[in-house]
Structure formats: structure tokens, C-alpha cells
Enzyme design. Structure first.
Site, PDB file in Angstrom:
ATOM      1  N   ASP A 156       0.816  -1.214   0.000  1.00 34.84           N
ATOM      2  CA  ASP A 156       0.000   0.000   0.000  1.00 34.84           C
ATOM      3  C   ASP A 156       0.854   1.271   0.000  1.00 34.84           C
ATOM      4  O   ASP A 156       0.496   2.263  -0.626  1.00 34.84           O
ATOM      5  CB  ASP A 156      -0.916  -0.014   1.235  1.00 34.84           C
ATOM      6  N   HIS A 197       4.709   4.955  -2.729  1.00 31.50           N
ATOM      7  CA  HIS A 197       5.054   6.277  -2.194  1.00 31.50           C
ATOM      8  C   HIS A 197       6.483   6.326  -1.627  1.00 31.50           C
ATOM      9  O   HIS A 197       7.254   7.229  -1.938  1.00 31.50           O
ATOM     10  CB  HIS A 197       4.083   6.688  -1.092  1.00 31.50           C
TER      11      HIS A 197
HETATM   12  C1  BG6 Z   1      -2.767   5.981  -0.092  1.00 36.67           C
HETATM   13  C2  BG6 Z   1      -2.870   4.728   0.726  1.00 36.67           C
HETATM   14  O1  BG6 Z   1      -2.107   5.721  -1.305  1.00 36.67           O
HETATM   15  O2  BG6 Z   1      -2.031   6.953   0.633  1.00 36.67           O
HETATM   16  C3  BG6 Z   1      -3.528   5.007   2.060  1.00 36.67           C
HETATM   17  O3  BG6 Z   1      -3.620   3.744   0.008  1.00 36.67           O
HETATM   18  C4  BG6 Z   1      -2.833   6.140   2.769  1.00 36.67           C
HETATM   19  O4  BG6 Z   1      -3.563   3.837   2.871  1.00 36.67           O
HETATM   20  C5  BG6 Z   1      -2.648   7.342   1.848  1.00 36.67           C
HETATM   21  O5  BG6 Z   1      -3.608   6.504   3.890  1.00 36.67           O
HETATM   22  C6  BG6 Z   1      -1.766   8.400   2.502  1.00 36.67           C
HETATM   23  O6  BG6 Z   1      -1.768   9.561   1.724  1.00 36.67           O
HETATM   24  P1  BG6 Z   1      -1.546  11.012   2.371  1.00 36.67           P
HETATM   25  O7  BG6 Z   1      -1.580  11.945   1.203  1.00 36.67           O
HETATM   26  O8  BG6 Z   1      -2.680  11.217   3.327  1.00 36.67           O
HETATM   27  O9  BG6 Z   1      -0.221  10.957   3.061  1.00 36.67           O
END
Ligand code: BG6
Length: 487
Positions: A232, A237
Site C-alpha cells: 500500500d 510512495h
Molecule cells: C494511499 C494509501 O495511497 O495513501 C492510504 O492507500 C494512505 O492507505 C494514503 O492513507 C496516505 O496519503 P496522504 O496523502 O494522506 O499521506
């Protein structure tokens, strides 16, 4: 600067992503005058609702997810006037004629198809778009993550989408790349000479990347439990943040120049094998605890009665980028749900000075540190040694050269989706992932998933509201280092 007039078709129009992120992002762009009045946003999903009902839902969504001070009744009404809806069965036969008719009303528009659905449907939707003659030069398809759950499924999706769309028209979103501060990393590294010259194993001791979240699995347990933190968050990321931190200077900002350099970093990641998995990885799962002062349940309770899940909600890793620049410099990564703070940062820890001319007790060899805070309180801090003021002799202490972006720029930070959606309309794929990047990242993640499967161990519990299992602390402390805690 206004973009070209477009018809954006959002598949999955009644889903969570559309409600929370896409509609608010489009609203802000509209309000700022970037979306031409002839543009339309066409919701598509299987729900048999009318255009009016969809507009009503959109109103509710905006009232929930856009702060009141940015929401005027006038702007809201004007925006929802641009919304339309068609009930379409993405993977089936129904509704496609109606969608085709609607789009035929404005044949010259730029046409982004945003697939905010389960990835299982990506191939079928694309085939249907092709079958109904809906793909032209001005079409683009936007794919949300996750693109598959391993290399094999990612390839299958990429093949299916690639059969009908050329690569230049495919926009694979990793919304972290749309965050202002993430783009600022490019500016920091390649618009300043002071850092780039020091950005090597000779001067840098190690790098830490932390993406902490306070939320649990919320309403997404069904998806999350088949995914876990590695798939995930890390595969996409965190690896993208690592790429931007570690990559060489691209030749220019063209999409392929940037993506070529990121790809090299992904290729240089040392695969984790069953022999080292215990030393360089930690999997955790949150148990009951308290986050920001509020008691919360553990992951298994969140999933529902009788759950035995071994899915990880936390990962800590020690990675190696096998290249001249980074030889011997560990990259420590950690991410998890139900941590004490929502906080993302990159910490570049420089080496201690080779020799101290200062007396021992003055801490003269404290290493410098650059902390890049991605969210919240976006900014950068460079820790340097300074003399403690006063007549007490030559005593030193670390002090921060601090830049708060909020105070410096005094403007709202647009959400990542605002930037990315406009880039799709402009046809600029620099901040999107190319097929090979996604697949190389999966190949690396697959090696780790296999190593975990070959040495099966339950994830270590950690109390909600802590920074993960104690093993994650041991992972870095074994090397004589500590996680950055100046939070
Ligand atoms: C998403 C995930 O890609 O990114 C989530 O699937 C996560 O689980 C989210 O909560 C976090 O994104 P941000 O922008 O809130 O840091």
C-alpha cells in the site's frame, strides 16, 4: 493559467476517492479559474442515479471535504453545474451507448478517463472504451494505484491497458509525486549547488524516510487486508521518495529524463533475500492503544470478530542502493498506520566531522542533519553546530536553519490531486509513473514478499499511538543510529 477545455470521465464516481479527493481537487481548480467553463466532469458508475442526484451527492461531498472558508454557495453551484452522470457498467455492456452519445456532444474536448475503480476493472474498461470508439488523440487514461498486487498482476494490467492506449496517454498516479514539498525536493537538489555537491557516500552517513499516519484502516479493511503496508505504501510512495532523494540529476525536466533517473535507482535497489530478511526488515500490526489522546481498537478488532489476519500495518526496512554514489549508505524506511503523528519526512544525516578541535564536552563532532518535512508543517531544517552564546567558553550545540514554507509563501498548498489532474489535461506525464518504473518496483517488492513468505512470522504487535514495534527501533540502533525524533 487555464488548461484546455476537457470532458473528464470519472469511473468509480460514487466511490471514496472521487468523494474525498477528486471532486474537491476539481472544485479548487475551478474556483481558481483554471478550468474553462466549457469543461465537463462526467461521473460514471454502476449506480442507477440521475444527474441531479449525482450533483446533490457532489454538493454533500464538497461540504464535507472542503473547508468552509473556501466554499461559497455561488462557487459551489457554478461548479456542480459542470457535473454530469451516466450509469455505466465498466466491465459489462450497459450504459456505454449513453456515454458515447454524451461525449459526442463535444468531440474536440481533451478527454481524460479517470479510473477510480478496483484495478481488476482497468483492462475491461479500457477495452470497452476502445470498442465504443471513445479513444482518440486527445484521450488519456488515468490509473490509480494499486496497479496490481505483484509483478505478474501489474504486467497483466499494463498489458491490457497498453493494448488500447499508447504509453504517452497512460497516466499512472502516485499522488505523493503531486505534493508540493515532494517536487520541492527536485528544486532543493538540482537548483542549489550547496547540497548536491555533498550528496554522496563520502559525506552522507545515512538517510531516513518516515511516512507516519494516525488513521487505522477506516472503511477500507477489505482492500487493505489483502494489501498491507508494503504494497500500500512502500512499493509506491516510499520508493518514489527514495528515488527522488537518491537519483542522479536528470538531463532536464522532461518526463522521460526524470523517469529514466528514477528507474536507475529502482534497478539499483538490492533485493532482500530470505537470508537477510530478519536483519533488515520489521513487520508490525497495531494493537489497541491511544492516538492523539483518544483510545482506539487494534487492527484485528477493526477487521471484525474472529479475524486472524497476519497483514502488516507497519514496516521498517534498511535498504541499499547499489551504486557508486550510495555505496555503504543505508536508507532506513518506515511507515505505518496508527502511529503517534501524521507526518512524512526525509532526514539526510551527514557524517560527523573527521576530527574535533573542540574539547570533548562541547560535542564538537555532532553531525549535520537536513530534515525535509513533507507534511504537515512543510519545510526544511538544516542542523548546524554553533557556539553557545555567553562567556562559558567554546561550548557548541546544534541549531536549526529553518525554512517554514507556510510562513515563507503564505499561500494555500494545493492538494496533490489538483496539480496531477491539471497535468493530465495538459498531457504532461513527468509526475506520473512509467510502466517500467511500476514493474521494477514490483519486482523488488516481490523479492521481499517472497522472503517473508519463506520465513513466515506473525507481524509484531505495537500499541496504537507508538512508533511501531520495538524491533523497528532495534533495526536502526544495531547500527549505532537512531530514528529522528525531533517531531
Ligand atoms: C494511499 C494509501 O495511497 O495513501 C492510504 O492507500 C494512505 O492507505 C494514503 O492513507 C496516505 O496519503 P496522504 O496523502 O494522506 O499521506
Amino acid at each position: 493559467i487555464p488548461v484546455a477545455s476537457f470532458d473528464c470521465v470519472v469511473f468509480g464516481a460514487t466511490g471514496d476517492l472521487t468523494t474525498r479527493k477528486l471532486l474537491p481537487a476539481l472544485y479548487y481548480r475551478y474556483k481558481d479559474g483554471q478550468i474553462p467553463p466549457t469543461s465537463r466532469i462526467i461521473g460514471a458508475s454502476r449506480s442507477e442515479i440521475t444527474g441531479d442526484q449525482f450533483r446533490e451527492r457532489a454538493r454533500d461531498a464538497l461540504k464535507r471535504f472542503v473547508p468552509g472558508h473556501d466554499l461559497t454557495e455561488e462557487a459551489l453551484s457554478a461548479f456542480v453545474d459542470h457535473l454530469g452522470y451516466v450509469a455505466v457498467d465498466g466491465a459489462g455492456e450497459d450504459g456505454w451507448e449513453a456515454l458515447a452519445e454524451k461525449l459526442a456532444e463535444r468531440p474536440d474536448q481533451v478527454r481524460p478517463y479517470y479510473l477510480a475503480t478496483s484495478p481488476d476493472l482497468y483492462g475491461a474498461i479500457c477495452r470497452n472504451l476502445a470498442r465504443h470508439g471513445l479513444i482518440g488523440e486527445k484521450s488519456r487514461v488515468v490509473l490509480e494505484k494499486p496497479i496490481g498486487k505483484d509483478l505478474k498482476s501489474a504486467r497483466a494490467i499494463n498489458d491490457a491497458v497498453g493494448e488500447v492506449f499508447p504509453e504517452e496517454q497512460i497516466f499512472r498516479i502516485d499522488h505523493y509525486l503531486g505534493k508540493e514539498t515532494v517536487q520541492n525536493l527536485l528544486a532543493l537538489r538540482f537548483a542549489n549547488t550547496i547540497f548536491e555537491r555533498l550528496w554522496t557516500a563520502d559525506v552522507i552517513d545515512h538517510v531516513q524516510i518516515t511516512v507516519g499516519e494516525t488513521v487505522g484502516v477506516e472503511g477500507r479493511a477489505g482492500y487493505y487486508d489483502t494489501s498491507g503496508a508494503l504494497r500500500d505504501m512502500v512499493q509506491n510512495h516510499l520508493l518514489q521518495l527514495l528515488c527522488l532523494t537518491a537519483m542522479e540529476s536528470p538531463l532536464n525536466l522532461d518526463a522521460n529524463s526524470v523517469r529514466d533517473e528514477k528507474l536507475k535507482v529502482l534497478r539499483a535497489l538490492k533485493p532482500i533475500t530470505v537470508n537477510d530478511v530478519q536483519h533488515v526488515t520489521v513487520r508490525g500490526q497495531y494493537a489497541a492503544g491511544a492516538v492523539e489522546g483518544k483510545p482506539v481498537e487494534g487492527y484485528l478488532t477493526d477487521l471484525g470478530p474472529g479475524s486472524q489476519s497476519r497483514t502488516e500495518t507497519f514496516v521498517a526496512l534498511k535498504l541499499e542502493v547499489q551504486s557508486w554514489r550510495w555505496a555503504g549508505v543505508p536508507f532506513y524506511l518506515r511507515t505505518g498506520k496508527r502511529l503517534p503523528q501524521k507526518m512524512s519526512e526525509i532526514v539526510v544525516q551527514f557524517r560527523a566531522s573527521p576530527f574535533s578541535i573542540f574539547p570533548e564536552e562541547s560535542f564538537g563532532r555532532e553531525p549535520n542533519r537536513l530534515v525535509i518535512r513533507l507534511q504537515p508543517q512543510e519545510g526544511m531544517k538544516l542542523e548546524v553546530m554553533t557556539k553557545d552564546p555567553g562567556p562559558g567558553g567554546m561550548r557548541l550545540r546544534p541549531t536549526g536553519l529553518d525554512i517554514s514554507f507556510e510562513e515563507t509563501f503564505k499561500q494555500r498548498y494545493p492538494d496533490a490531486y489538483e496539480r496531477l489532474l491539471m497535468d493530465v489535461v495538459r498531457g504532461n506525464p513527468t509526475l506520473f509513473m512509467r510502466r517500467d518504473e511500476v514493474e521494477v518496483a514490483w519486482a523488488w517488492a516481490d523479492s521481499l514478499l517472497k522472503a517473508w513468505a519463506d520465513r513466515p512470522e506473525a507481524p509484531r504487535p505495537y500499541a496504537a499511538g507508538s512508533w511501531g514495534p520495538t524491533a523497528a527501533i532495534a533495526l536502526i540502533e544495531r547500527d549505532g543510529r537512531t530514528w529522528h525524533e525531533d517531531l
